[in-house]
Design a protein around this motif. Structure first.
Motif, PDB file in Angstrom:
ATOM      1  N   ARG A   1      24.356  -3.980   4.657  1.00  0.00           N
ATOM      2  CA  ARG A   1      23.975  -5.285   5.197  1.00  0.00           C
ATOM      3  C   ARG A   1      25.063  -6.321   4.920  1.00  0.00           C
TER       4      ARG A   1
ATOM      5  N   LEU B   1      20.523  -8.830  -3.185  1.00  0.00           N
ATOM      6  CA  LEU B   1      21.880  -8.644  -2.669  1.00  0.00           C
ATOM      7  C   LEU B   1      22.893  -9.102  -3.714  1.00  0.00           C
ATOM      8  N   ASP B   2      23.924  -8.296  -3.926  1.00  0.00           N
ATOM      9  CA  ASP B   2      24.991  -8.672  -4.854  1.00  0.00           C
ATOM     10  C   ASP B   2      25.760  -9.888  -4.338  1.00  0.00           C
ATOM     11  N   HIS B   3      26.208 -10.721  -5.246  1.00  0.00           N
ATOM     12  CA  HIS B   3      27.221 -11.758  -4.972  1.00  0.00           C
ATOM     13  C   HIS B   3      26.762 -12.912  -4.078  1.00  0.00           C
ATOM     14  N   ILE B   4      25.457 -12.968  -3.718  1.00  0.00           N
ATOM     15  CA  ILE B   4      24.999 -14.064  -2.853  1.00  0.00           C
ATOM     16  C   ILE B   4      23.794 -14.738  -3.491  1.00  0.00           C
TER      17      ILE B   4
ATOM     18  N   LEU C   1      34.487  -8.493  -1.398  1.00  0.00           N
ATOM     19  CA  LEU C   1      33.118  -8.757  -1.864  1.00  0.00           C
ATOM     20  C   LEU C   1      32.127  -7.968  -1.009  1.00  0.00           C
ATOM     21  N   ASP C   2      31.168  -7.330  -1.655  1.00  0.00           N
ATOM     22  CA  ASP C   2      30.119  -6.617  -0.934  1.00  0.00           C
ATOM     23  C   ASP C   2      29.235  -7.590  -0.152  1.00  0.00           C
ATOM     24  N   HIS C   3      28.791  -7.167   0.996  1.00  0.00           N
ATOM     25  CA  HIS C   3      27.685  -7.816   1.721  1.00  0.00           C
ATOM     26  C   HIS C   3      28.000  -9.187   2.320  1.00  0.00           C
ATOM     27  N   ILE C   4      29.273  -9.617   2.246  1.00  0.00           N
ATOM     28  CA  ILE C   4      29.598 -10.931   2.821  1.00  0.00           C
ATOM     29  C   ILE C   4      30.775 -10.790   3.776  1.00  0.00           C
TER      30      ILE C   4
END
Lengths: 234, 234
Positions: free
Chosen positions: B111, A11-14, B11-14
């Motif tokens: 997601r 997952l991007d950015h996490i 931000l993607d995915h958050i």
């Protein structure tokens, strides 16, 4: 981890960071990895696969980086300062000994929100092993940490607060105490983690009031003094 | 929020979700928004801008969605089950009344790991206002929540546990109690949030031991009984 498909697999950015507190014989330590080439100590950390729960990622990351497994990790805080990786100057990821593609380096250099986990273990029972990225993996005394990567010092501080809070009402001690122990032995654990002396009678009253330990009806024989009562976690 | 640049601005995915507990006069409620067209109640939530701290995003999201501002939000847990948005069947985002581009819909359908925040406020002091996406914004009794979007019911349950934990050692009551209050009034707040009766003497001993309130040296006049002592948060 495949260095070149990193941006596709995760997952991007996490990211995930694990603060592993080790206790043994009156000493509280933190597990750190020394990254190759860039000469920085860091928390064991990594990324979340596209279809993976963060809790599972934390367990996987920890076992990949340190060969520790089956550790009860607790999520305690998510760190999202947009400048959190700038606290460490211009760290050059491309100096890492593993060869990354340009896409992978761009991906790693992006912003990461990191989910923090902590655990308390008996450091005498685990043998940390470094991974491909690191040249060393070892316990450091909490009071004598080296310079850490990014905002990892702040993450350790926050984890210590979370550990101290958990100690007030949860049976954290069961991960590091022997099966049978005396109240003074348990009190020592609390004093080391809380960083202060505790009154003996207050401790006894408080810990028994929490209903997390019980007396075994046995005493420890062999000392010079009166044989102390033994307790066990529920 | 620009529906078409959503994937570029955030931000993607958050994501962020806020559980706003409201207390007033012996009643504990939760603030929910009813999404237009898709007929689902949901927590006030949103996304994190590319250069924004999650704490700032939570404040912004809350004020955009509800016109609440200056609320002391506490991050309590990050929810990362990869199937967390599937608990709600095949919700069709494209039915929302705001027109999204295909890219934006794909982005939203991806997601999301969501960072949970909670707060405790006096629901009598705030006037919730719905945003463009929602047709209604109102307080629901905690015991009578409607069907919620995705895993939002689980998030509310976890927030309630976090609120109860915080109540044990932090001055959470100061956000909902009047400036001067009696111990029985404060005890009522604790009983409603903890969902159980508390022994009067135990409560008095425990709350005074926490050092979060102090007696004002005044009593409340006018009742039929003995005038009770007044207290204030430190």
């Amino acid at each position: 981890m495949n260095p070149n498909s990193i941006g596709k697999d995760y997952l991007d950015h996490i990211s995930i960071d694990c603060v592993i507190f080790g206790f043994h014989n009156k000493s509280l330590r933190v597990l750190l990895l020394k990254w190759k080439t860039i000469n920085r100590w860091a928390l064991p950390g990594g990324f979340i696969k596209k279809n993976e729960h963060a809790d599972a990622a934390a367990q996987r990351v920890l076992s990949e980086r340190t060969e520790l497994s089956n550790i009860f990790l607790r999520q305690f805080h998510t760190f999202s300062d947009p400048d959190r990786n700038k606290a460490d100057g211009n760290l050059d990821i491309s100096l890492l000994p593993v060869r990354f593609s340009k896409e992978a380096i761009d991906w790693i250099k992006g912003r990461f929100v990191t989910i923090g986990y902590f655990a308390l273990v008996d450091f005498n029972k685990v043998k940390p092993v470094p991974d491909l990225f690191s040249e060393e993996c070892r316990w450091w005394e909490l009071e004598q940490l080296p310079v850490l990567l990014y905002d990892h010092h702040h993450i350790v501080d926050a984890a210590l607060i979370a550990l101290r809070d958990a100690l007030q009402y949860q049976p954290m001690g069961k991960y590091v105490m022997p099966k049978k122990f005396t109240l003074p032995e348990l009190q020592k654990l609390y004093e080391v983690i809380l960083g202060k002396k505790i009154d003996r009678r207050n401790f006894r009253k408080k810990i028994l009031g929490l209903n997390i330990i019980h007396p075994l009806g046995e005493t420890r024989k062999g000392g010079a003094h009166r044989s102390p009562d033994l307790y066990s976690f529920n």
